[in-house]
Design an enzyme around this catalytic site. Structure first.
Site, short mmCIF file in Angstrom:
data_model
loop_
_atom_site.label_atom_id
_atom_site.label_comp_id
_atom_site.label_asym_id
_atom_site.label_seq_id
_atom_site.Cartn_x
_atom_site.Cartn_y
_atom_site.Cartn_z
N HIS A 214 -10.85 7.28 -10.02
CA HIS A 214 -9.47 7.78 -9.85
C HIS A 214 -8.65 7.63 -11.13
O HIS A 214 -7.60 8.28 -11.25
CB HIS A 214 -8.77 7.02 -8.73
CG HIS A 214 -8.97 7.59 -7.35
ND1 HIS A 214 -8.69 8.90 -7.05
CD2 HIS A 214 -9.41 7.02 -6.20
CE1 HIS A 214 -8.93 9.11 -5.75
NE2 HIS A 214 -9.38 7.98 -5.22
N GLN B 260 0.89 -1.16 0.00
CA GLN B 260 0.00 0.00 0.00
C GLN B 260 0.92 1.21 0.00
O GLN B 260 1.45 1.59 1.04
CB GLN B 260 -0.93 -0.03 1.22
CG GLN B 260 -1.72 1.25 1.46
CD GLN B 260 -2.51 1.72 0.23
OE1 GLN B 260 -3.08 0.91 -0.49
NE2 GLN B 260 -2.50 3.01 -0.05
N ASP C 238 -0.78 11.12 6.41
CA ASP C 238 -1.96 10.37 6.84
C ASP C 238 -2.88 11.21 7.73
O ASP C 238 -4.07 10.93 7.82
CB ASP C 238 -1.51 9.13 7.64
CG ASP C 238 -1.85 7.86 6.90
OD1 ASP C 238 -1.94 7.92 5.66
OD2 ASP C 238 -2.01 6.81 7.56
N GLY D 53 -10.28 0.61 -0.72
CA GLY D 53 -9.80 0.36 -2.07
C GLY D 53 -8.63 1.27 -2.37
O GLY D 53 -8.46 2.32 -1.74
N LYS E 55 -11.23 1.91 8.43
CA LYS E 55 -12.52 2.60 8.51
C LYS E 55 -13.47 1.89 9.47
O LYS E 55 -14.31 2.51 10.11
CB LYS E 55 -13.11 2.64 7.10
CG LYS E 55 -14.51 3.17 7.04
CD LYS E 55 -15.13 3.04 5.67
CE LYS E 55 -16.62 3.20 5.80
NZ LYS E 55 -17.34 3.07 4.55
N GLU F 224 -6.52 2.84 -5.81
CA GLU F 224 -6.65 3.01 -7.25
C GLU F 224 -5.39 2.71 -8.04
O GLU F 224 -5.01 3.47 -8.93
CB GLU F 224 -7.13 4.43 -7.53
CG GLU F 224 -6.14 5.57 -7.14
CD GLU F 224 -6.24 6.06 -5.70
OE1 GLU F 224 -6.69 5.30 -4.83
OE2 GLU F 224 -5.87 7.23 -5.45
N ARG G 23 -9.63 -3.41 7.95
CA ARG G 23 -9.95 -2.12 7.33
C ARG G 23 -10.09 -1.05 8.40
O ARG G 23 -10.96 -1.14 9.28
CB ARG G 23 -11.25 -2.28 6.53
CG ARG G 23 -11.55 -1.12 5.64
CD ARG G 23 -12.73 -1.46 4.75
NE ARG G 23 -13.21 -0.27 4.08
CZ ARG G 23 -14.33 -0.23 3.37
NH1 ARG G 23 -15.06 -1.34 3.22
NH2 ARG G 23 -14.71 0.87 2.80
N TYR H 209 -12.63 14.39 1.02
CA TYR H 209 -13.63 13.61 0.31
C TYR H 209 -14.97 14.35 0.24
O TYR H 209 -15.50 14.59 -0.84
CB TYR H 209 -13.87 12.27 1.03
CG TYR H 209 -12.73 11.28 0.93
CD1 TYR H 209 -12.75 10.26 0.00
CD2 TYR H 209 -11.63 11.38 1.78
CE1 TYR H 209 -11.72 9.34 -0.08
CE2 TYR H 209 -10.58 10.46 1.70
CZ TYR H 209 -10.63 9.44 0.77
OH TYR H 209 -9.60 8.54 0.69
N GLU I 288 -12.84 3.88 -7.03
CA GLU I 288 -11.46 3.57 -7.45
C GLU I 288 -11.31 3.72 -8.96
O GLU I 288 -10.29 4.18 -9.45
CB GLU I 288 -11.03 2.18 -6.98
CG GLU I 288 -11.15 1.93 -5.47
CD GLU I 288 -10.60 3.05 -4.60
OE1 GLU I 288 -9.70 3.77 -5.03
OE2 GLU I 288 -11.11 3.21 -3.47
N1 BES Z 1 -6.76 6.63 -2.54
C1 BES Z 1 -7.65 6.24 -1.52
C2 BES Z 1 -7.00 5.48 -0.41
C3 BES Z 1 -5.88 6.17 0.35
C4 BES Z 1 -5.85 7.54 0.50
C5 BES Z 1 -4.90 5.43 0.92
C6 BES Z 1 -4.81 8.14 1.18
C7 BES Z 1 -3.87 6.02 1.61
C8 BES Z 1 -3.81 7.39 1.74
C9 BES Z 1 -8.82 5.43 -2.06
O1 BES Z 1 -9.23 5.81 -3.32
C10 BES Z 1 -9.99 5.64 -1.16
O2 BES Z 1 -10.42 6.75 -1.06
N2 BES Z 1 -10.50 4.60 -0.54
C11 BES Z 1 -11.62 4.65 0.35
C12 BES Z 1 -12.85 4.14 -0.32
C13 BES Z 1 -13.72 5.15 -0.94
C14 BES Z 1 -15.02 4.52 -1.41
C15 BES Z 1 -14.01 6.38 -0.13
C16 BES Z 1 -11.36 3.73 1.51
O3 BES Z 1 -10.36 3.00 1.48
O4 BES Z 1 -12.13 3.73 2.46
ZN ZN Z 2 -10.15 7.69 -3.27
#
Ligand code: BES
Ligand code: ZN
Length: 625
Positions: A321, A161, A397, A291, A580, A293, A578, A405, A318
């Protein structure tokens, strides 16, 4: 206030966004426009020396959990500097050759988050730099899984990642989103395993364990990706397909059957898909994000495989992106909203086209709620709620909140509603086209917006109040909000339940995941044990295989000490990595004394199952590090 800056300055900023030590370091509010577009997260000097291409010849040792080999960089020393600086993080550098001659290099002391600059003496006409290296135990990009952490439990698995600044922990490189290079790779893996990259990929395993990759289109380092495991492929149509562990491939194939049509829908909206194939790799459950991209090959969590295609908006995201991010890339992590806000907006447009407006309105409303919650958490006056971030001296981060977003996508929604959809879509098509394969700063975007869309409409300029969005805190008063007719119905059913109507009698037939989320999200903070039990009996939440619903239910269960859900929660915490899902759940447990013990108990048991990046953020929550 938004300052207008000259087009020349903007173009320079857009092209050379990597660090230059000549930039003045001023107090934040006094920052100059060029300082605003400086990338403070790379130690490389790719603004002076072009790093055009890398050829990787690496071996993946699944037992030692180490990647080792050779990175051969093609460079052009445009500014005739004496030293080339690359980003590294916990890499061991064995030797370095410049134009086939050994040179004495040095590795700076590690700086927190940023790692160590690798300094290589070069001449004005140097063209090729070879770096032999090995990855370290602290490689933040890498998650090495033992066979029992995979679904099939037979073979080990590795995935990377790289976003935001983790590519440097597995490749010595110029690791800033504003620096693009092409690559090819020869990757050796244990026989029987397959390797995949963000590149042209194999569709079958071979006997030799040696795989070749090519990405001729220049991409930034954060899109470098590698996965190794016992992986199978299934084709969807002539340009899309899915990869996953064998035991999951049929389920994945069913879930993502529509991605071929998704790519077509995206193209209808904002122009051609420019990356050739679009495939999705579903990883084991420890994947720390939803996810990623990676070009040509989205990496994705198995927690979107709900069985009913209800969480595929993540794939739309994704995929989107491939335009916003991979084609037109944020110049620095301070401009992150240009990647994610555009992508959230685009995602919802794809979903509207495929599922109808009442569906995308639900996505908008859930996103709006996330933004409101997040602004409260960060503080209504916090500068972290500006679209333009200031991450100097911090881990990028830290900028990974809902703001880029949701505030970002709502800003674009406001633009759409202000000028009309047709005009806005034409603007976006042109934006992607004219900035394709380039980097963009917030300031350059605002300048482009002003000169192409707003032009001499001073009324529009005033009503948009762009500076409140980009350089202002909280949610601007002109923020649009979707009116979700489906959620209005959900709210009425919830009211009935709260007025003691038997939940089995509620009109929940045909509810989508989003409706269930709305139903649960807006419940009062803590339900009684009896209310939880009644809901569970009617809707079987403790047995839910839908990760979004399950996670929210576990949070409610912790709040209400509803122990019936704990067994399922234990299984969830043991495998799902995950962030989130994990972060809010552990946070909820940490709110009470008893919960704190519970959180520590789970975390002691399962920390080893999580990705290094998830460990870092959960250490802060659970171990208060
Ligand atoms: N590019 C991001 C993931 C990311 C951002 C990883 C910054 C590390 C640092 C990816 O496109 C993303 O936004 N993923 C989201 C899902 C989305 C549906 C909002 C996630 O992983 O929750
Ligand atoms: Zn994203």
């Amino acid at each position: 206030m938004l300052k207008k800056i000259s087009v020349v300055a903007l173009m320079t900023a857009a092209i050379c966004s990597c660090g230059s030590k000549d930039q003045p370091k001023t107090a934040n509010h006094k920052k100059t426009d060029s300082a605003k577009s400086k990338d403070v997260h790379t130690l490389s000097n790719a603004d002076s020396v072009q790093m055009q291409h890398v050829n990787l010849n690496i071996k993946v040792d699944m037992e030692q959990k180490q990647i080792s080999g050779l990175a051969t960089w093609t460079i052009d020393n445009t500014m005739k500097v004496k030293v080339l600086k690359m980003d590294t993080y916990d890499l061991t550098i064995d030797s370095v050759h410049v134009d086939d001659k050994p040179v004495s290099f040095s590795l700076d002391a590690r700086i927190q988050f940023l790692g160590s600059a690798l300094r290589i003496p070069i001449a004005a006409n140097s063209r090729e730099v070879k770096v032999w290296y090995k990855t370290g135990k602290d490689a933040r990009a890498l998650q090495w899984l033992d066979p029992q952490q995979t679904l099939d439990k037979k073979s080990p698995f590795l995935y990377t990642q790289s976003e935001s600044i983790y590519a440097r922990s597995w490749i010595p490189c110029a690791d800033g989103p504003g620096i693009r290079f092409s690559y090819d790779a020869r990757v050796t893996v244990p026989k029987g395993l397959m390797a995949l990259m963000s590149a042209e990929n194999p569709q079958e395993r071979n006997d030799s364990g040696v795989y070749h990759f090519k990405m001729p289109t220049p991409i930034p380092a954060y899109l470098m990706a590698l996965a190794v495991g016992d992986i199978a492929f299934k084709s969807i149509d002539d340009r899309t397909g899915v990869y996953a562990e064998k035991g999951m491939i049929d389920k994945v194939y069913y879930e993502f059957q529509n991605i071929g049509s998704m790519v077509n829908n995206a193209e209808q909206l904002y122009g051609p898909y420019r990356w050739g194939r679009y495939d999705v790799l579903v990883l084991p459950p420890g994947f720390p994000i939803g996810g990623m991209e990676n070009p040509r090959l989205t990496f994705c969590t198995p927690t979107v495989i709900a069985g009913d295609r209800s969480l595929v908006s993540l794939i739309a995201h994704e995929l989107a992106h491939s335009w916003s991010g991979n084609l037109v890339t944020n110049a620095t992590w301070n401009d992150f909203w240009l990647n994610e806000g555009f992508t959230d907006y685009f995602e919802r447009r794809i979903m509207e086209q495929m599922m109808g407006k009442t569906y995308s309105d639900m996505l908008w409303e859930l996103g709006y709620q996330d933004m409101v919650t997040n602004v409260k958490e960060l503080g209504v006056t916090s500068k972290d709620t500006w679209l333009k971030l200031d991450l100097e001296g911090r881990d990028p981060d830290d900028g990974l909140t809902d703001i880029p977003y949701e505030k970002g996508s709502h800003f674009l929604k406001l633009l759409e509603e202000s000028v009309g959809r047709e005009k806005f879509d034409r603007f976006l098509v042109k934006y992607f086209d004219s900035h394709a394969f380039k980097t963009i700063t917030t300031e350059a975007f605002l300048n482009y917006l002003d000169t192409t869309l707003i032009k001499d409409d001073s009324g529009l300029r005033k009503s948009l109040n762009i500076s409140a969005w980009v350089y202002g805190a909280g949610i601007p008063v002109n923020c649009p909000r979707a009116d979700s007719v489906r959620f209005t119905k959900v709210d009425a059913e919830r009211d009935k339940f709260l007025n003691d109507v038997d939940p089995a009698k509620l009109a929940t037939l045909d509810w989508s995941t989003q409706e269930w989320l709305q139903f649960l999200r807006k419940m009062p903070p803590a339900l009684s044990a009896l209310q939880m039990k009644n809901l569970d009996e009617a809707f079987q939440f403790s047995k839910s295989t839908n990760s979004e619903i399950a996670d929210l239910w576990y949070i409610m269960a912790v709040r209400a000490s509803y122990t019936t859900a704990y067994k399922a929660m234990d299984a969830f915490l043991s495998s799902v990595g995950r962030r989130k899902f994990l972060e809010p759940l552990y946070k909820e447990m940490m709110k009470t004394k008893g919960g704190e013990e519970m959180a520590k108990g789970y975390y002691n048991k399962y920390r080893g199952n999580y990705h290094p990046l998830a460990q870092e953020s959960l250490d802060r929550i659970v171990l208060k590090k």
